[in-house]
Design an enzyme around this catalytic site. Structure first.
Site, PDB file in Angstrom:
ATOM      1  N   GLN A 197       0.831  -1.203   0.000  1.00 39.57           N
ATOM      2  CA  GLN A 197       0.000   0.000   0.000  1.00 39.57           C
ATOM      3  C   GLN A 197       0.868   1.257   0.000  1.00 39.57           C
ATOM      4  OE1 GLN A 197      -2.888  -0.073   3.185  1.00 39.57           O
ATOM      5  NE2 GLN A 197      -3.368  -2.230   2.848  1.00 39.57           N
ATOM      6  N   ARG A 209       2.607   3.693  17.992  1.00 35.56           N
ATOM      7  CA  ARG A 209       2.963   2.308  18.308  1.00 35.56           C
ATOM      8  C   ARG A 209       3.932   2.246  19.483  1.00 35.56           C
ATOM      9  NH1 ARG A 209       2.216   1.439  12.378  1.00 35.56           N
ATOM     10  NH2 ARG A 209       4.362   2.134  11.977  1.00 35.56           N
ATOM     11  N   ASP A 247      -7.027  -8.338   7.941  1.00 36.83           N
ATOM     12  CA  ASP A 247      -6.853  -7.504   6.762  1.00 36.83           C
ATOM     13  C   ASP A 247      -7.529  -8.193   5.580  1.00 36.83           C
ATOM     14  OD1 ASP A 247      -4.807  -4.964   6.252  1.00 36.83           O
ATOM     15  OD2 ASP A 247      -5.293  -6.051   4.410  1.00 36.83           O
ATOM     16  N   ALA A 274     -13.084  -5.991   7.271  1.00 38.69           N
ATOM     17  CA  ALA A 274     -12.944  -5.841   8.718  1.00 38.69           C
ATOM     18  C   ALA A 274     -14.246  -6.072   9.473  1.00 38.69           C
ATOM     19  CB  ALA A 274     -12.382  -4.462   9.034  1.00 38.69           C
ATOM     20  N   ASP A 294      -7.232   0.690  13.053  1.00 33.82           N
ATOM     21  CA  ASP A 294      -6.430   1.679  12.315  1.00 33.82           C
ATOM     22  C   ASP A 294      -6.758   1.590  10.828  1.00 33.82           C
ATOM     23  OD1 ASP A 294      -4.544   3.524  11.526  1.00 33.82           O
ATOM     24  OD2 ASP A 294      -2.837   2.163  11.737  1.00 33.82           O
ATOM     25  N   CYS A 334      -7.138   8.544   9.972  1.00 37.56           N
ATOM     26  CA  CYS A 334      -6.220   9.363   9.177  1.00 37.56           C
ATOM     27  C   CYS A 334      -6.995  10.237   8.196  1.00 37.56           C
ATOM     28  CB  CYS A 334      -5.206   8.492   8.440  1.00 37.56           C
ATOM     29  SG  CYS A 334      -5.934   7.312   7.290  1.00 37.56           S
TER      30      CYS A 334
END
Length: 390
Positions: A197, A209, A247, A274, A294, A334
């Site tokens: 990605q 993290r 994922d 997900a 996330d 994000c």
């Protein structure tokens, strides 16, 4: 050099430190720009003719201009780029012990339209504007002089290029492997820069993290939207007893297994969308002590806000259902168009609906290699909440 004049009072944002110019701010009667080659270097001036600086222009885009420098007499050449890159490098070298970081973060490093991720002697570069695309030869030469990489991968396949009227392509310069090595806070990883990605790794979550340590010792950890397992592996290195990754990409989960093995660990993987996987795990009666949510940007445009907000809510709703008593939820966004206050409101609402008491322990943003430009709110995009659900 072409001089582009702005309308009256449309210089205020630039004088306040911003770098962007919109097409409706340009006095096209005084300085017609139709027919100007997209990406052309130009001087920008206020309505009285006072030069505000030098940038580039794309007459076909709504956000048509970016300022490169406020110095009217500057020369945008190899030496100019080297100075900007050296300044960016000096910051990263002070913060990070190994050469693995976002080397250039666009506007925030005074290089609008340019993103560079560094994996020691391999660079992944994205040119997102017509102006930076035209300056490509200078960019590559300057990067070569400053960092002396063995290989550069141009991942010019982002959707933002289409807005600029640019084609999508990938180009390899020198020796670029499919997978690169990197180290994050002493932990080794491998990142698939060719098939993965974006630029291959998400350096922006490094600092968040690092915050895992107090919450994951002896814990069962579920990493949702795991990509190559960065959260899960870091958690295990901090003492988690079990790690699981979710994922939709087989490549990502295969990479997560490789990263776990690289660190002497084992990881359980779940491939699928997900929400579907979270519902299935809940149906199986699974509980986790820590759940990390996330996702990629779910609100890419302002008009996507309603649908994206509901998606964030649904994800966190399912994550809360999988948390053991007194468990920890790490919830991230994000999406620039998702305010931190809105994500907090979602977390509170979903916790109350589940009959859980929410405590917010930490609030994080992007790591220091993604600095915030104080005049450009869009450069502050990442939100991360560490929550306890009693």
């Amino acid at each position: 050099m072409l001089t582009v004049k702005l309308k009256k009072n449309e210089d205020r944002r630039l004088r306040a430190g911003h770098l962007w110019i919109y097409s409706n701010e340009i006095d096209t009667e005084e300085t017609p720009i139709k027919g100007v080659v997209a990406g052309t270097l130009c001087r920008y001036a206020d309505n009285r003719g006072k030069i505000l600086g030098i940038g580039y222009i794309n007459p076909t885009a709504l956000l048509c201009g970016r300022l490169l420098t406020g110095k009217a007499d500057a020369t945008i050449d190899i030496n100019w780029f080297q100075r900007r890159l050296q300044s960016a490098l000096n910051l990263r070298k002070r913060i990070y012990p190994t050469p693995h970081y976002r080397m250039v973060f666009g506007d925030s490093d005074g290089l609008p339209g340019l993103v560079v991720d560094r994996y020691d002697d391999v660079l992944v570069v994205q040119l997102t504007t017509a102006g930076m695309e035209l300056l490509n030869p200078l960019v590559i030469d300057a990067l070569t002089r400053v960092l002396k990489p063995r290989g550069i991968l141009l991942r010019n396949d982002t959707s933002s290029r289409e807005i600029e009227g640019l084609s999508l392509y990938e180009e390899v310069i020198g020796d670029v492997p499919e997978v690169v090595d990197l180290i994050e806070s002493g932990v080794p990883f491998k990142a698939p820069i060719r098939g993965g990605q974006k630029t291959g790794w998400f350096y922006d979550q490094h600092a968040n993290r690092d915050r895992l340590a107090p919450y994951v010792k002896d814990a069962r950890v579920l990493d949702v939207f795991s990509y190559v397992g960065a959260w899960a592996v870091r958690a295990a290195k901090f003492g988690a007893s079990e790690i699981s990754c979710v994922d939709s990409s087989k490549l990502a989960l295969d990479s997560a297994k490789i990263n776990a093995e690289l660190n002497g660990l084992t990881v359980e993987t779940h491939q699928g969308e997900a929400l579907d996987v979270l519902k299935r795990l809940r149906g199986e009666g699974k509980l986790y002590d820590v759940v990390v949510v996330d996702p990629p940007a779910l609100i890419k445009r302002k008009r996507d806000t309603d649908a994206g907000t509901e998606h964030y809510a649904a994800l966190n709703r399912q994550a809360i259902q999988l948390l053991a008593p007194d468990g920890f939820l790490i919830s991230c966004s994000c999406s620039f168009h998702m305010e931190a206050s809105e994500l907090q409101r979602i977390l509170l609402r979903e916790a109350r609906a589940a009959g859980r008491r929410l405590q917010i322990l930490e609030v994080g943003g992007q790591a220091q290699d993604h600095p915030v430009h104080p005049a450009i709110p869009e450069t502050r995009y990442l939100k991360s909440f560490v929550c306890r659900l009693a």
